[in-house]
Design a protein around this motif. Sequence first.
Motif, PDB file in Angstrom:
ATOM      1  N   THR A 387       7.823  -0.110  16.967  1.00 22.81           N
ATOM      2  CA  THR A 387       6.265  -0.125  17.372  1.00 22.81           C
ATOM      3  C   THR A 387       5.700   1.226  16.897  1.00 22.81           C
ATOM      4  O   THR A 387       6.470   2.413  17.000  1.00 22.81           O
ATOM      5  N   GLU A 389       4.128   3.144  18.930  1.00 25.52           N
ATOM      6  CA  GLU A 389       4.244   3.984  20.022  1.00 25.52           C
ATOM      7  C   GLU A 389       5.399   4.574  20.073  1.00 25.52           C
ATOM      8  O   GLU A 389       5.965   5.759  20.444  1.00 25.52           O
ATOM      9  N   GLU A 585      -2.035   6.555  16.952  1.00 28.38           N
ATOM     10  CA  GLU A 585      -1.733   6.564  18.473  1.00 28.38           C
ATOM     11  C   GLU A 585      -1.844   7.880  18.991  1.00 28.38           C
ATOM     12  O   GLU A 585      -2.239   8.162  20.071  1.00 28.38           O
ATOM     13  N   ASN A 590      -5.498   2.568  17.410  1.00 28.83           N
ATOM     14  CA  ASN A 590      -4.738   1.413  17.399  1.00 28.83           C
ATOM     15  C   ASN A 590      -4.296   1.122  15.895  1.00 28.83           C
ATOM     16  O   ASN A 590      -5.088   0.862  15.012  1.00 28.83           O
ATOM     17  N   SER A 591      -2.976   1.533  15.431  1.00 31.95           N
ATOM     18  CA  SER A 591      -2.687   1.926  14.130  1.00 31.95           C
ATOM     19  C   SER A 591      -2.610   0.249  13.640  1.00 31.95           C
ATOM     20  O   SER A 591      -2.976   0.151  12.186  1.00 31.95           O
ATOM     21  N   GLU A 592      -2.025  -0.588  14.195  1.00 35.31           N
ATOM     22  CA  GLU A 592      -1.862  -1.949  13.637  1.00 35.31           C
ATOM     23  C   GLU A 592      -3.299  -2.211  13.363  1.00 35.31           C
ATOM     24  O   GLU A 592      -3.570  -3.126  12.321  1.00 35.31           O
ATOM     25  N   LEU A 593      -4.214  -2.366  14.212  1.00 36.55           N
ATOM     26  CA  LEU A 593      -5.710  -2.704  13.899  1.00 36.55           C
ATOM     27  C   LEU A 593      -6.120  -1.894  12.633  1.00 36.55           C
ATOM     28  O   LEU A 593      -6.897  -2.554  11.701  1.00 36.55           O
ATOM     29  N   ALA A 979     -10.953   0.475  15.551  1.00 37.28           N
ATOM     30  CA  ALA A 979      -9.909   1.005  16.147  1.00 37.28           C
ATOM     31  C   ALA A 979      -9.507   1.989  17.337  1.00 37.28           C
ATOM     32  O   ALA A 979      -8.599   1.976  18.033  1.00 37.28           O
ATOM     33  N   ASN A 982      -9.742   0.209  20.845  1.00 43.01           N
ATOM     34  CA  ASN A 982      -8.575  -0.699  21.224  1.00 43.01           C
ATOM     35  C   ASN A 982      -7.366  -0.083  21.476  1.00 43.01           C
ATOM     36  O   ASN A 982      -7.082   1.015  20.900  1.00 43.01           O
TER      37      ASN A 982
END
Length: 982
Positions: A387, A389, A585, A590-593, A979, A982
């Motif tokens: 992840t 994080e 992060e 939010n890196s994914e977003l 981003a 979130n």
Amino acid sequence: MKILKSACIVLTSLLLSSSVSAQTQAQSPEFLQYEHSTWVDSVMATLTPNERIAQLIMIAAYSNRDDEHRKEILKQITENKIGGLIFFQGGPARQAKLMNEYQAASKVPLLGAIDAEWGLGMRLDTTISYPFQMALGAMQEDSLIYDMGVEVARQIKRVGLHLNFAPVVDVNNNANNPVINYRSFGENKYNVAKKGIAYMRGLQDNLVLPTAKHFPGHGDTDTDSHYALPQINHSRKRLDTTELYPFREIIKAGIGGVMVAHLDIPALDSTGVPSTLSKPIISGLLKEELGFKGLIVTDAMNMKGVTKDNAPGIVDKDAILAGNGLLEFTVAVPKAIQEVRKAMRKGLITQADIDNRCRKILALKQWVGLNNYQPTSLENIIEDVNTPEAKLLNRRLTEASLTVLKNEQQILPLQKLDTLKIAAISFGKKKESKFQKSLSLYAQVDNFNVPNEVTPEQLSAIKEQLNNYNLVIAGVHDHSSYPRNDLKLSSEAQEFLSELIKSKTTIASFFKNPYVMDDVKDIENAEALILTYQDSENSEDLAAQLIFGGVSANGKLPVSVGEKFKSGEGLEVKGGLRFKYTLPEDAGLNSELLYQKVDSLMQKAMDAKAIPGGQLFIAKDQKVILNKAYGYHKYSDTIKVKTTDIYDLASVTKVSSALPSLMKLYDEGKFDLETGIDTYLPYFKNSNKANVPFRQILAHQAGFQPWIPYWKNTLRKNGSYKWHTFKKDSSSRYPVKVASNLWLHKNYQSKIYKAIKESPVKEVKKYEYSGLVFYLLPGIVEKISGEDFVTYVDDNFYTPLGATTLTYKPNNKFSIDRIVPTENDFFFRKKSIHGSVHDEGAIMMGGVSANAGLFANANDLAKLLQMYLNGGSYGGVQYISEETLKEFTKYQFPENDNRRGLGFDKPSLGERTENGNAAKDASELSYGHTGFTGIMVWMDPATDLLYLFLSNRVLPTRDNTRLYSLNTRTNIQQAIYDAMKN
């Protein structure tokens, strides 16, 4: 009276002893609460005597072996009813799948263990390796080690396991230790204990059983127990005060497991048997004296330290008789069970004793949730153990371990970049290292490599070139993924490093085991010395950032290095001076977003042929969270865009050359916003532009004409060039290069000035974008400062910022392969434009204008823009006052429905729309600019957000306006704000 007094003394002594004992009594491990639970009782009722013994046995399993291995494990499970598996090499998905199969075949749910001292990466591919414990020993924030324990526990559970054979709490007080060494927190017993407890609690608080190892202490030996039986010849007093100290503390803290080492320790057991088989050590010392009630685990029972002169099966029986509760890596399971049964018949151990140990194993199984076992989901397992994080934690741990042992004259972090000519030399690397790449993010750095076996010719060539440099940054790299205590650099390479340190100002970054420094001549004499403890992508990257002030360092050396450095040494270096390159992060995004959205929008633009490629740069709080290249230089090209490639900035030149110059001159009281052009250029005194205040001009509210197509006046009606305007070859009369075979008359620039002077001015003063004055601003800056314009912006901004590629006329400095092409010009220059400015007016000014002409990559341009965001400061230098920046970047005439600042664009006034010039969520404080070639830069002080979009949308033609219709640039900007939420 004497008798009474003596009795009182004895009683007081007993009371004090009782009080001390109560204070130091070990906490009982949590899992023991289930020893007599309903579930444990029910399982015990189903187990035969042999199966109860088998519960104490754990065998080795691999997920990178063939089907024969899988069948053998299943046989051991179904026939011998073993209690658990310890997994070694393989991968997370394969292992979880196998564990599901093994659990399905087992009568009683299996315990799963792994050696994850530095995370799953110690055993499994495609997983994270956190820093080795030696590096963690340098950290001053034990809470981060707790966080690591929490995360490692999460990952262990995610792959279907329950025990971590960690932490190592051996005190490594022998530099020649071949097996513990970098796996230890260091030589300070207090530091070892504190950090071991932090790691233990992180694991145990999240229902993964830790096992402190290697009891009673494997630190002071130069023998590897995998291959022989080490002997430790210390007194009992010394063992009590040093080796046993961390174990005593971690037991008091309530650890659930302890692993016993294979050691010969005469002071504890004079018989010479390995400690794993020693009843005085296990039952006497660990259980009775230290009061440990948890799970006692053997070290691997296949190691030579215990198997030498001991037969398989028999040695396992002896380990049980000594008091162990779990046998790790038994190699002869049926034989081991048989031998324990024999011992029971001989009265050497009772059924009740075996039952108690079996109950302990079952209690542990209930504690970890195996009483309600569910198969491990394989879906997204790779992503789940990697992840963002978890990756950020890895970087934070590495950063917190950075140790600065020398910093003469406070050379770190580097300042006054304009005075430095830097050479970066990677010792032990054959090609450019991550360390060198990261250094080049901050300044012009020329790279050299010295492989382990460097030739005299290579050294001679490097030495000759180094005469041109006044600073050397030397990286000493490891040859292995493990920081072993050895040095592979040839004597010639080592001597060269020593010569450098003695002859040049040298910053040395040591990416190796700290003990190795003792063998490196003169390393302690470098002006600055950074220790990272190991060689990894993170350590190389962050060491480079430390040198330039992107990150801080406060690590302390956890071991002594001969006479050079003592344990506990380490200097504090404060970061925050320049960009920190990190993960989203780290800045609260939010890196994914973020990545998913911006990558999708970029791909959509490229698929629609709105752009062939581009660069994106995003920073928040001076933390760079995206610096990425996309696509290709051309649609039909094979040259991929790199983050080091250089783009034509078009109108972003306005806010990157003239504006910083004017703001600086404004600070100095040399430029007045309320005066007109004629104040600085008397040529304009009798023009319609005289006395028009610069405040109105820069806010695009002066009524000036938007633009003048100067180039059209150089062409005849048939499209050919006027003979007196251009020539094919350069000369003193035609010195201005417009193209390779097109040279402009020296006086033509005066015609441009005349055209501007005589252009009409509207009486109604309202917002209308005009670039005319930006042709004049370089001359105004020169008039005020007395310096050449290019020299002025270079010396006052670009060079001290380390903005190497931020330049005019890039083809004079950089390879054409690094410069991204723009338009195929069929109407003026009649050729493809590559390496020179796209704007016709700017090229007719010799490529130097404040309207256009600047080139840069996103990373270098961002340094100037971050300086704006910082209130005029960057790298420890105040370039422009904060008050002046606020003045130039605020709305100037909002009452006139004008959204502009002074030169800067700003968000639309009133209600925002999705198709506006800036993101809907951009604050009113934000400002920026766009460029005709497909550029956008934007800064938002309210969120400390910096955004750059670089592209060449005008290729092959300026008529390609798909980038505008897709609104890609502002959509990406909005995605950044999304981003952040979130």
